[in-house]
Design an enzyme around this catalytic site. Structure first.
Site, mmCIF file in Angstrom:
data_model
loop_
_atom_site.group_PDB
_atom_site.id
_atom_site.type_symbol
_atom_site.label_atom_id
_atom_site.label_comp_id
_atom_site.label_asym_id
_atom_site.label_seq_id
_atom_site.Cartn_x
_atom_site.Cartn_y
_atom_site.Cartn_z
ATOM 1 N N ASP A 167 -6.755 9.150 2.079
ATOM 2 C CA ASP A 167 -7.224 8.209 1.065
ATOM 3 C C ASP A 167 -6.408 6.922 1.027
ATOM 4 O O ASP A 167 -6.670 6.044 0.203
ATOM 5 C CB ASP A 167 -7.257 8.869 -0.326
ATOM 6 C CG ASP A 167 -5.917 9.427 -0.766
ATOM 7 O OD1 ASP A 167 -5.116 9.808 0.109
ATOM 8 O OD2 ASP A 167 -5.667 9.496 -1.986
ATOM 9 N N ASP A 186 1.935 6.942 -3.255
ATOM 10 C CA ASP A 186 1.964 8.029 -4.207
ATOM 11 C C ASP A 186 3.405 8.548 -4.334
ATOM 12 O O ASP A 186 4.145 8.528 -3.376
ATOM 13 C CB ASP A 186 1.095 9.167 -3.716
ATOM 14 C CG ASP A 186 -0.349 8.779 -3.446
ATOM 15 O OD1 ASP A 186 -0.675 7.579 -3.524
ATOM 16 O OD2 ASP A 186 -1.155 9.644 -3.090
ATOM 17 N N HIS A 218 -4.358 4.940 -9.129
ATOM 18 C CA HIS A 218 -4.405 6.217 -8.420
ATOM 19 C C HIS A 218 -4.747 7.364 -9.369
ATOM 20 O O HIS A 218 -4.121 8.422 -9.368
ATOM 21 C CB HIS A 218 -3.085 6.506 -7.699
ATOM 22 C CG HIS A 218 -3.219 7.507 -6.592
ATOM 23 N ND1 HIS A 218 -3.004 8.857 -6.777
ATOM 24 C CD2 HIS A 218 -3.549 7.368 -5.288
ATOM 25 C CE1 HIS A 218 -3.195 9.502 -5.646
ATOM 26 N NE2 HIS A 218 -3.530 8.615 -4.717
#
Length: 312
Positions: A75, A221, A279
């Site tokens: 992603d 992330d 996110h």
């Protein structure tokens, strides 16, 4: 009395192309964004569908010369091979630089070779391995550093910092002292001017201070990790992942993601001016609660969303 009028100018612009976790949906896109800073158009992450979003928001492909990939989860980079191929079909000539984890070169070149495709432009890979913050790009106006993040695979965020620019010419003062244009660049660079009479006019009388350099930190992330605080200290804008709300905090350790409140805590510790959340897990029907929870800790919170544009 001399009255100086200052006009508010846009120093930095952020275009969110996608800011949701995991798989793309018809209503949301995975991570990708474009930072416009000091005449650079930096593409940050390249999830599936990025080039469609670039077209949708009328962003010129030819202006993208540097792509920064945080990590090798789909992603965040599955759109890269498609974009590289489209650049080729559009007869791109500019060099393209890709910054990302070790292995990204092998992945992209394998796909190009398997499809019998070869770029007509120079494609440079800058593979990253260091677990310490390092400078990965620098020119006369901007410097880019990595922000090591705590995720399930090797991951970096990116810190974009403007360099101090030139001073602003004081037109009234220049006219008063009858200073010729040939000295203007010297004045903007901080130099004094000596008149034909021998009188030295100091720079502070001829110019105004340069604009304060701006900075942007991208952190996605990552698990909550205070070790990044010294790297991002005092940045103007922080984008920090906020995959979960407090009600799902039990998933953060396993997935190595953060909550909205944890993102806010990092922003508070780092004394940033503005926090942007993104996110988001697609399990939630609305993203508004992310802002509500974050603001219990840090006031200046904005919500990223696909297609949203921020100007600073």
């Amino acid at each position: 009395m001399l009255i100086i009028h200052y006009q508010l100018s846009i120093e930095m612009k952020l275009q969110i192309l996608g800011c949701y976790a995991a798989t793309p949906r018809t209503i949301t896109n995975p991570t990708s964004q474009v930072l416009d800073i000091k005449n650079h158009l930096f593409l940050i992450d390249c999830g599936e569908g990025t080039q469609v979003q670039l077209r949708k928001h009328k962003i010129k492909f030819s202006r993208i010369n540097h792509i920064f990939i945080s990590h090798l989860h789909g992603d965040h980079f599955y759109g890269l091979i498609g974009l590289i191929s489209t650049f080729m079909l559009l007869n791109r000539e500019n060099d393209l630089h890709v910054y990302g984890p070790k292995g990204i070169k092998e992945i992209i070149l394998l796909q190009l070779r398997a499809s019998g495709s070869f770029t007509g432009y120079n494609l440079y890979f800058h593979e990253l391995e260091s677990k310490e913050s390092e400078v990965i790009f620098e020119d006369e106006t901007v410097i880019v550093k990595t922000i090591p993040l705590n995720h399930r695979v090797y991951t970096n965020g990116f810190l974009f910092q403007e360099k101090l620019g030139k001073r602003h010419l004081n037109i009234e003062a220049v006219a008063k002292y009858k200073i010729e244009k040939v000295y203007f660049d010297k004045i903007k660079s901080g130099g004094n001017v000596t008149l034909d009479s021998g009188e030295v006019i100091i720079n502070e009388l001829l110019s105004f201070p340069p604009d304060a350099p701006m900075s942007y930190a991208f952190c996605s992330d990552t698990l909550y990790d205070e070790s990044i605080v010294p790297i991002i200290k005092d940045v103007d804008v922080l984008y920090h992942e906020s995959t979960f709300l407090d009600s799902e905090m039990q998933y953060t350790e396993k997935t190595k993601h953060a909550t909205a409140k944890e993102a806010a805590q990092i922003a508070k510790l780092a004394n940033v001016k503005q926090l942007i959340l993104g996110h988001y897990s697609t399990r939630y029907a609305s993203i508004e609660p992310f802002k509500t929870e974050a603001q219990t800790i840090f006031e200046n919170v904005l919500l990223a969303d696909d297609g949203k544009e921020f100007e600073f």
